[in-house]
Design a protein around this motif. Structure first.
Motif, short mmCIF file in Angstrom:
data_model
loop_
_atom_site.label_atom_id
_atom_site.label_comp_id
_atom_site.label_asym_id
_atom_site.label_seq_id
_atom_site.Cartn_x
_atom_site.Cartn_y
_atom_site.Cartn_z
N LEU A 52 0.82 -1.21 0.00
CA LEU A 52 0.00 0.00 0.00
C LEU A 52 0.86 1.26 0.00
O LEU A 52 0.53 2.26 -0.66
CB LEU A 52 -0.94 0.00 1.21
CG LEU A 52 -2.03 -1.08 1.21
CD1 LEU A 52 -2.83 -1.04 2.51
CD2 LEU A 52 -2.96 -0.90 0.01
N ALA A 53 1.99 1.22 0.74
CA ALA A 53 2.88 2.38 0.76
C ALA A 53 3.53 2.62 -0.60
O ALA A 53 3.61 3.77 -1.07
CB ALA A 53 3.96 2.17 1.84
N VAL A 54 3.97 1.55 -1.24
CA VAL A 54 4.56 1.69 -2.58
C VAL A 54 3.52 2.22 -3.57
O VAL A 54 3.82 3.08 -4.41
CB VAL A 54 5.14 0.33 -3.04
CG1 VAL A 54 5.58 0.41 -4.51
CG2 VAL A 54 6.30 -0.09 -2.16
N THR A 55 2.30 1.72 -3.46
CA THR A 55 1.23 2.20 -4.34
C THR A 55 0.95 3.68 -4.11
O THR A 55 0.73 4.44 -5.06
CB THR A 55 -0.05 1.39 -4.11
OG1 THR A 55 0.23 0.01 -4.31
CG2 THR A 55 -1.16 1.83 -5.05
N ARG A 59 1.32 5.92 -7.39
CA ARG A 59 0.06 6.26 -8.06
C ARG A 59 0.05 7.69 -8.61
O ARG A 59 -0.38 7.88 -9.77
CB ARG A 59 -1.11 6.04 -7.10
CG ARG A 59 -2.47 6.37 -7.70
CD ARG A 59 -3.59 5.80 -6.88
NE ARG A 59 -3.64 4.34 -7.00
CZ ARG A 59 -4.45 3.58 -6.28
NH1 ARG A 59 -5.26 4.13 -5.38
NH2 ARG A 59 -4.47 2.26 -6.47
N PRO A 60 0.46 8.74 -7.89
CA PRO A 60 0.44 10.09 -8.49
C PRO A 60 1.28 10.20 -9.76
O PRO A 60 0.88 10.86 -10.72
CB PRO A 60 0.98 10.99 -7.37
CG PRO A 60 0.75 10.22 -6.11
CD PRO A 60 0.91 8.79 -6.49
N ARG A 61 2.45 9.55 -9.77
CA ARG A 61 3.29 9.60 -10.96
C ARG A 61 2.63 8.88 -12.14
O ARG A 61 2.68 9.35 -13.28
CB ARG A 61 4.65 8.98 -10.65
CG ARG A 61 5.40 9.70 -9.52
CD ARG A 61 6.74 9.04 -9.25
NE ARG A 61 7.43 9.71 -8.15
CZ ARG A 61 8.64 9.34 -7.70
NH1 ARG A 61 9.27 8.29 -8.25
NH2 ARG A 61 9.19 9.99 -6.70
N ILE A 62 2.03 7.74 -11.85
CA ILE A 62 1.37 6.99 -12.92
C ILE A 62 0.17 7.76 -13.46
O ILE A 62 -0.06 7.81 -14.68
CB ILE A 62 0.95 5.60 -12.41
CG1 ILE A 62 2.19 4.76 -12.06
CG2 ILE A 62 0.10 4.87 -13.46
CD1 ILE A 62 1.88 3.42 -11.45
N GLU A 63 -0.61 8.37 -12.56
CA GLU A 63 -1.75 9.15 -13.01
C GLU A 63 -1.32 10.34 -13.84
O GLU A 63 -1.96 10.68 -14.85
CB GLU A 63 -2.57 9.61 -11.81
CG GLU A 63 -3.31 8.47 -11.11
CD GLU A 63 -4.09 8.95 -9.90
OE1 GLU A 63 -3.92 10.15 -9.54
OE2 GLU A 63 -4.85 8.16 -9.32
N GLY A 64 -0.25 11.03 -13.44
CA GLY A 64 0.26 12.14 -14.24
C GLY A 64 0.74 11.68 -15.60
O GLY A 64 0.54 12.37 -16.61
N TRP A 65 1.37 10.52 -15.65
CA TRP A 65 1.83 9.99 -16.94
C TRP A 65 0.65 9.63 -17.83
O TRP A 65 0.68 9.86 -19.04
CB TRP A 65 2.70 8.77 -16.69
CG TRP A 65 3.25 8.15 -17.94
CD1 TRP A 65 4.27 8.61 -18.72
CD2 TRP A 65 2.76 6.96 -18.58
NE1 TRP A 65 4.47 7.78 -19.80
CE2 TRP A 65 3.56 6.76 -19.74
CE3 TRP A 65 1.76 6.05 -18.29
CZ2 TRP A 65 3.36 5.69 -20.58
CZ3 TRP A 65 1.57 4.98 -19.13
CH2 TRP A 65 2.37 4.81 -20.25
N ARG A 86 -5.03 -2.06 -10.19
CA ARG A 86 -4.48 -3.30 -9.63
C ARG A 86 -3.01 -3.19 -9.26
O ARG A 86 -2.33 -4.20 -9.11
CB ARG A 86 -4.69 -4.44 -10.65
CG ARG A 86 -6.07 -5.04 -10.54
CD ARG A 86 -6.69 -5.38 -11.88
NE ARG A 86 -8.10 -5.74 -11.67
CZ ARG A 86 -9.09 -4.84 -11.60
NH1 ARG A 86 -8.80 -3.53 -11.75
NH2 ARG A 86 -10.34 -5.21 -11.38
N ILE A 87 -2.55 -1.97 -9.10
CA ILE A 87 -1.16 -1.78 -8.68
C ILE A 87 -0.90 -2.37 -7.30
O ILE A 87 0.13 -3.05 -7.10
CB ILE A 87 -0.80 -0.28 -8.73
CG1 ILE A 87 -0.79 0.22 -10.17
CG2 ILE A 87 0.56 -0.03 -8.09
CD1 ILE A 87 -0.53 1.71 -10.30
#
Length: 447
Positions: A52-55, A59-65, A86-87
């Motif tokens: 959960l911490a890694v996600t 997650r913000p970087r993936i969403e920005g990408w 599903r990350i």
């Protein structure tokens, strides 16, 4: 009493099976209280927190990408969003298998059994979630996902036989007909998978058919609709056959239902048949410009029940297929796209009509959309009270570009040309005389 025992016996059997299943679950829970099992439970909890911490970090970087991928096709963006959800599970599976690999090198395999079992179940959940992407219907996708998640969990926990027997005894019986909860569950899963495959095959075939320029647009729509009916119908009946349903009774029932629908849904059936006729005779196809009553626009799509017509002001009309078959429809682009337009105007009696006709024709030719190989013509159509009346006729070949705007452009060109050559456009005039009180009184005395 014998009859009562026959009724009570299945209930007792079902109760015994449920109790046996509960005992197995209790035994499994008690096995977790062993020291090395407790250590593994603690390790699994830590892995969940780390995932959960890694996600939370990624997650913000993936969403920005993803927001920067505006040029991607819709299906690729949808797949990326599906993977983003599903990350946490993906990260947990990686961490769990790495932990199992390390523990098997430093200690006995039995001391990593629970972590390995959890990693296997999590990996199966991940595969189910990824496979569910092919199901477009949200309700069906969630239903199939939850059913398969529960199944793989029960399977890897070794409870498949016990749960299967319990679900087999939970059934509805009416005479020779019997359907259990296991049959319903199996039917939902099999039908869902078959519908997903049918939809994938339908979309793939439809894209190839739509790209085939040798087939007319109306026949493309007909071929796609026919394939959809065949594929989805086959998926439905194969799903019923897979669970052992008797299709003979279904055929009789469907025939009776068909007769009832024929009387109760005459309009719907009429629209469906009319849609097939429209596709076969090719009288109307996507992209045609039609007029039906007060509606003027181009056909966006042909449906099984209606035709979508979009007007110039962006309104979308859903016209029943039956209206297009039985009513009078003007298809501006049926055999060709040539359209003749007429506009009327009046000129003062003092202007030379020969010069007016020449100026009007040249003005119409100067407008971009007016065809030059079908030159405009101008005629006198009457002598009015205050003007000589003319009609100007010209041709265009792009009615999808609009009719009102081209008329407006021709009128504007006429105005500019008449102003340049000093030709006046008359309008009705009235003279109003105001009488004072003296004149009014004199007139009354004379009367």
């Amino acid at each position: 009493m014998e009859q009562e025992e026959e009724i009570v016996e299945p209930i007792l059997t079902l109760r015994e099976q449920i109790e046996g299943l509960l005992f197995e679950l209790v035994d499994f829970g008690q096995s977790l209280l062993q020291p090395w099992r407790l250590y593994q439970v603690a390790i699994i909890a830590c892995l969940v927190v780390v995932a959960l911490a890694v996600t939370w970090i990624l997650r913000p970087r993936i969403e920005g990408w993803l927001r920067s991928r505006e040029g991607w096709p819709k299906w690729r963006l949808r797949l990326a969003v599906h993977l983003r959800k599903r990350i946490p599970l993906f990260v947990f599976v990686i961490l769990a298998w790495l932990t199992v690999a390390v523990m098997r090198e430093v200690t006995w395999p039995s001391r990593s059994y629970l972590i390995s079992l959890t990693a296997t179940i999590a990996f199966a959940w991940l595969l189910v979630g990824l496979a569910a992407w092919f199901l477009q219907n949200r309700f069906l996708r969630r239903l199939v996902m939850w059913v398969l998640w529960i199944y793989v969990t029960v399977y890897y926990l070794g409870l498949t036989t016990a749960v299967g027997k319990v679900m087999e005894n939970i059934a509805i019986e009416m005479g020779d007909f019997r359907i259990s909860s296991l049959d319903v569950l199996r039917a939902l899963v099999i039908t869902g998978v078959l519908f997903a495959l049918a939809r994938f095959a339908s979309k793939t075939t439809a894209s190839k058919v739509q790209k085939n320029e040798d087939i007319s647009p109306s026949m493309r729509v007909l071929v796609v609709k026919f394939l959809q009916v065949i594929l989805y119908g086959a998926a439905f009946f194969i799903g019923l056959k897979a669970i052992g349903a008797d299709l003979t009774g279904l055929a009789v029932l469907s025939g009776a239902i068909g007769v009832g629908l024929g009387f109760g849904l005459q309009k719907v059936v009429s629209n469906l048949v009319s849609g097939v006729i429209i596709l076969l005779d090719k009288s109307i196809k996507p992209g045609d410009v039609i007029s039906l009553g007060e509606t003027f626009g181009w056909i966006q799509s042909l449906g099984a029940r209606y035709v979508s017509v979009v007007t110039r002001d962006g309104k979308e009309y859903l016209i029943p297929n039956e209206d297009l078959i039985t009513g009078q429809v003007v298809n501006w682009s049926h055999t060709n796209a040539f359209v003749r337009l007429d506009i009327f105007f009046g000129i003062a009696y003092g202007d030379d009509p020969h010069q007016v006709r020449k100026i009007a024709i040249d003005a119409a030719k100067s407008v971009n959309r007016v065809l030059s190989f079908r030159p405009p013509v101008c005629h006198i159509v009457g002598f009015g009270d205050s003007s000589v009346d003319y009609i100007l006729r010209f041709w265009i070949d792009d009615p999808t570009g609009g009719l009102t705007n081209i008329r407006g452009n021709v009128y504007l060109a006429l105005w500019d040309a008449f102003q340049e050559h000093g030709i006046s456009i008359p309008f009705p005039q009235r003279e109003v005389r105001m009488l004072d009180d003296g004149d009014t009184a004199g007139d009354m005395a004379k009367d």
